[in-house]
Design a protein around this motif. Structure first.
Motif, PDB file in Angstrom:
ATOM      1  N   VAL A  16       0.860  -1.184   0.000  1.00  0.00           N
ATOM      2  CA  VAL A  16       0.000   0.000   0.000  1.00  0.00           C
ATOM      3  C   VAL A  16       0.897   1.235   0.000  1.00  0.00           C
ATOM      4  O   VAL A  16       1.669   1.452   0.936  1.00  0.00           O
ATOM      5  N   ASP A  17       0.825   2.018  -1.072  1.00  0.00           N
ATOM      6  CA  ASP A  17       1.634   3.237  -1.181  1.00  0.00           C
ATOM      7  C   ASP A  17       0.967   4.161  -2.187  1.00  0.00           C
ATOM      8  O   ASP A  17       0.599   3.724  -3.276  1.00  0.00           O
ATOM      9  N   SER A  40      -1.721  -1.632  -4.074  1.00  0.00           N
ATOM     10  CA  SER A  40      -2.864  -0.785  -3.764  1.00  0.00           C
ATOM     11  C   SER A  40      -2.405   0.657  -3.594  1.00  0.00           C
ATOM     12  O   SER A  40      -1.581   0.949  -2.731  1.00  0.00           O
ATOM     13  N   PRO A  41      -2.963   1.591  -4.382  1.00  0.00           N
ATOM     14  CA  PRO A  41      -2.544   2.993  -4.299  1.00  0.00           C
ATOM     15  C   PRO A  41      -3.188   3.783  -3.157  1.00  0.00           C
ATOM     16  O   PRO A  41      -2.784   4.903  -2.884  1.00  0.00           O
ATOM     17  N   THR A  42      -4.182   3.189  -2.481  1.00  0.00           N
ATOM     18  CA  THR A  42      -4.826   3.884  -1.362  1.00  0.00           C
ATOM     19  C   THR A  42      -5.048   2.921  -0.201  1.00  0.00           C
ATOM     20  O   THR A  42      -5.281   1.725  -0.416  1.00  0.00           O
ATOM     21  N   PRO A  43      -5.020   3.438   1.024  1.00  0.00           N
ATOM     22  CA  PRO A  43      -5.316   2.584   2.174  1.00  0.00           C
ATOM     23  C   PRO A  43      -6.734   2.009   2.125  1.00  0.00           C
ATOM     24  O   PRO A  43      -6.939   0.859   2.512  1.00  0.00           O
ATOM     25  N   ALA A  44      -7.701   2.778   1.635  1.00  0.00           N
ATOM     26  CA  ALA A  44      -9.075   2.269   1.552  1.00  0.00           C
ATOM     27  C   ALA A  44      -9.135   1.040   0.645  1.00  0.00           C
ATOM     28  O   ALA A  44      -9.760   0.028   0.982  1.00  0.00           O
ATOM     29  N   GLU A  45      -8.453   1.113  -0.509  1.00  0.00           N
ATOM     30  CA  GLU A  45      -8.400  -0.041  -1.412  1.00  0.00           C
ATOM     31  C   GLU A  45      -7.620  -1.177  -0.757  1.00  0.00           C
ATOM     32  O   GLU A  45      -7.980  -2.347  -0.873  1.00  0.00           O
ATOM     33  N   GLY A  46      -6.553  -0.827  -0.061  1.00  0.00           N
ATOM     34  CA  GLY A  46      -5.759  -1.836   0.638  1.00  0.00           C
ATOM     35  C   GLY A  46      -6.583  -2.606   1.660  1.00  0.00           C
ATOM     36  O   GLY A  46      -6.450  -3.820   1.798  1.00  0.00           O
ATOM     37  N   LEU A  47      -7.456  -1.905   2.373  1.00  0.00           N
ATOM     38  CA  LEU A  47      -8.315  -2.539   3.369  1.00  0.00           C
ATOM     39  C   LEU A  47      -9.258  -3.544   2.711  1.00  0.00           C
ATOM     40  O   LEU A  47      -9.467  -4.645   3.228  1.00  0.00           O
ATOM     41  N   GLU A  48      -9.774  -3.188   1.535  1.00  0.00           N
ATOM     42  CA  GLU A  48     -10.619  -4.125   0.779  1.00  0.00           C
ATOM     43  C   GLU A  48      -9.808  -5.340   0.332  1.00  0.00           C
ATOM     44  O   GLU A  48     -10.283  -6.477   0.419  1.00  0.00           O
ATOM     45  N   GLN A  66      -5.824  11.329   3.068  1.00  0.00           N
ATOM     46  CA  GLN A  66      -7.091  10.774   3.537  1.00  0.00           C
ATOM     47  C   GLN A  66      -6.911   9.849   4.750  1.00  0.00           C
ATOM     48  O   GLN A  66      -7.417  10.131   5.812  1.00  0.00           O
ATOM     49  N   MET A  67      -6.199   8.737   4.579  1.00  0.00           N
ATOM     50  CA  MET A  67      -5.956   7.790   5.657  1.00  0.00           C
ATOM     51  C   MET A  67      -4.467   7.490   5.653  1.00  0.00           C
ATOM     52  O   MET A  67      -3.922   7.071   4.632  1.00  0.00           O
ATOM     53  N   ASP A  68      -3.778   7.728   6.782  1.00  0.00           N
ATOM     54  CA  ASP A  68      -2.342   7.428   6.794  1.00  0.00           C
ATOM     55  C   ASP A  68      -2.117   5.952   7.143  1.00  0.00           C
ATOM     56  O   ASP A  68      -3.063   5.203   7.414  1.00  0.00           O
TER      57      ASP A  68
END
Length: 138
Positions: A16-17, A40-48, A66-68
């Motif tokens: 995630v980065d 995953s380019p975003t933490p939200a996508e990473g969580l999914e 957005q989310m660190d």
């Protein structure tokens, strides 16, 4: 890769980065070591992705909009166990002060690496966290 490096063959790693170049380079490097890499380019996508793909390890940047990375890891640790809560994770960040390291461990990371990270160090860290019993501090 020399023969001293542990192989990551059969290991699924979520990276995630928010930096596209860093994400692409990390994916390429780990892929060359045999890992199956989910980028995953975003933490939200990473969580999914944690919940859908169930990776063996997570590598996450800390400084993201957005989310660190700390918030991302706390969200992972709040998931049900069957959805990936206990997935071992490495923080890879430019934040390298002792208090940054402590904050990463408090957020639920098992390892903290300062950028720039060599491939050898990253591979060793992945091998270390996936072989480490999840209930023991390091």
């Amino acid at each position: 890769m020399d023969n001293q490096n542990p192989s990551l063959s059969g290991i699924k790693v979520l990276v995630v980065d928010d930096n596209e170049d860093t994400l692409a380079l990390t994916k390429l490097m780990l892929g060359l070591c045999g890992a199956e890499v989910i980028a995953s380019p975003t933490p939200a996508e990473g969580l999914e992705e944690v919940q859908m793909q169930r990776p063996d390890a997570i590598i996450s940047d800390i400084s993201m909009p957005q989310m660190d990375g700390y918030q991302f890891m706390q969200a992972v640790r709040n998931l049900p166990a069957h959805n990936g809560r206990d997935t071992p994770a490495i923080a890879v960040t430019a934040f390298s002060r002792p208090q940054d390291r402590a904050r990463a461990f408090n957020a639920g990371f098992q390892a903290h690496l300062s950028k720039p990270v060599s491939l050898q160090v990253l591979v060793d860290a992945i091998a270390g966290i996936i072989n480490m019993p999840s209930n023991l501090p390091n």
